[in-house]
Scaffold this motif. Structure first.
Motif, mmCIF file in Angstrom:
data_model
loop_
_atom_site.group_PDB
_atom_site.id
_atom_site.type_symbol
_atom_site.label_atom_id
_atom_site.label_comp_id
_atom_site.label_asym_id
_atom_site.label_seq_id
_atom_site.Cartn_x
_atom_site.Cartn_y
_atom_site.Cartn_z
ATOM 1 N N HIS A 1 -1.128 2.420 9.948
ATOM 2 C CA HIS A 1 -0.080 1.414 9.710
ATOM 3 C C HIS A 1 1.019 1.555 10.764
ATOM 4 C CE1 HIS A 1 -0.891 0.783 5.098
ATOM 5 N NE2 HIS A 1 -1.903 0.399 5.859
ATOM 6 N N GLU B 1 -10.516 0.457 4.570
ATOM 7 C CA GLU B 1 -9.911 0.305 3.237
ATOM 8 C C GLU B 1 -10.877 -0.386 2.283
ATOM 9 O OE1 GLU B 1 -5.157 0.306 4.260
ATOM 10 O OE2 GLU B 1 -6.152 -1.626 3.951
ATOM 11 N N GLU C 1 0.822 -1.208 0.000
ATOM 12 C CA GLU C 1 0.000 0.000 0.000
ATOM 13 C C GLU C 1 0.858 1.261 0.000
ATOM 14 O OE1 GLU C 1 -3.959 -1.897 2.086
ATOM 15 O OE2 GLU C 1 -2.567 -0.837 3.396
HETATM 16 FE FE LIG Z 1 -3.621 -0.508 5.127
#
Ligand SMILES: [Fe+2]
Ligand SMILES: [Fe+2]
Length: 143
Positions: free
Chosen positions: A76, A116, A50
């Protein structure tokens, strides 16, 4: 295409976590240490796909700044930090801490993945991106 590929990778990461949690619950520390390696590798690889491929491609159209992509990157960082704490708790054979970090990891990751899957990936599919090219590049990302 992006949605399907990344959603499948979320499930694969979930599948790497489940046996690790089971080993921690049973106090099987050698097994937990062993299972932690592919779990961490899978998570870091997903984040790298990503951060190195998908998000930069999207940012060409939606811009950087403090939008949803920025929020995903912050999350993250938080999740990576929890994964490291979980690894330390496993090395210390501290079951209470390991279960606690594991639960925090699970809750944060499920919420993150849902955002997401419901917002970011559908957005990516609507942008004029080379979907095939992006998936191919993501497949080549090393953890
Ligand atoms: Fe992610
Ligand atoms: Fe993701």
């Amino acid at each position: 295409m992006i949605q399907e590929f990344m959603t499948r990778d979320h499930r694969e990461c979930d599948a790497l976590y489940a046996p690790l949690e089971e080993a921690i619950s049973k106090g099987e520390w050698d097994r937990a240490l062993e299972l932690f390696v592919p779990f961490k590798r899978g998570m870091l690889r997903h984040f790298a796909m990503e951060e190195e491929v998908l998000f930069p491609a999207m940012e060409e159209f939606v811009g950087g700044g403090e939008g949803p992509i920025y929020v995903m990157k912050m999350e993250h960082n938080q999740i990576r930090s929890i994964i490291n704490s979980l690894g330390e708790a496993i090395e210390a054979k501290d079951q209470q801490k390991a279960l606690g970090y594991g639960e925090t990891f699970m809750i944060m990751t499920q919420q993150h993945n849902m955002k997401e899957e419901q917002i970011l990936y559908p957005m990516a599919e609507q942008l004029p991106l080379d979907q095939n090219g992006i998936v191919e590049k993501m497949e080549g990302v090393e953890p």
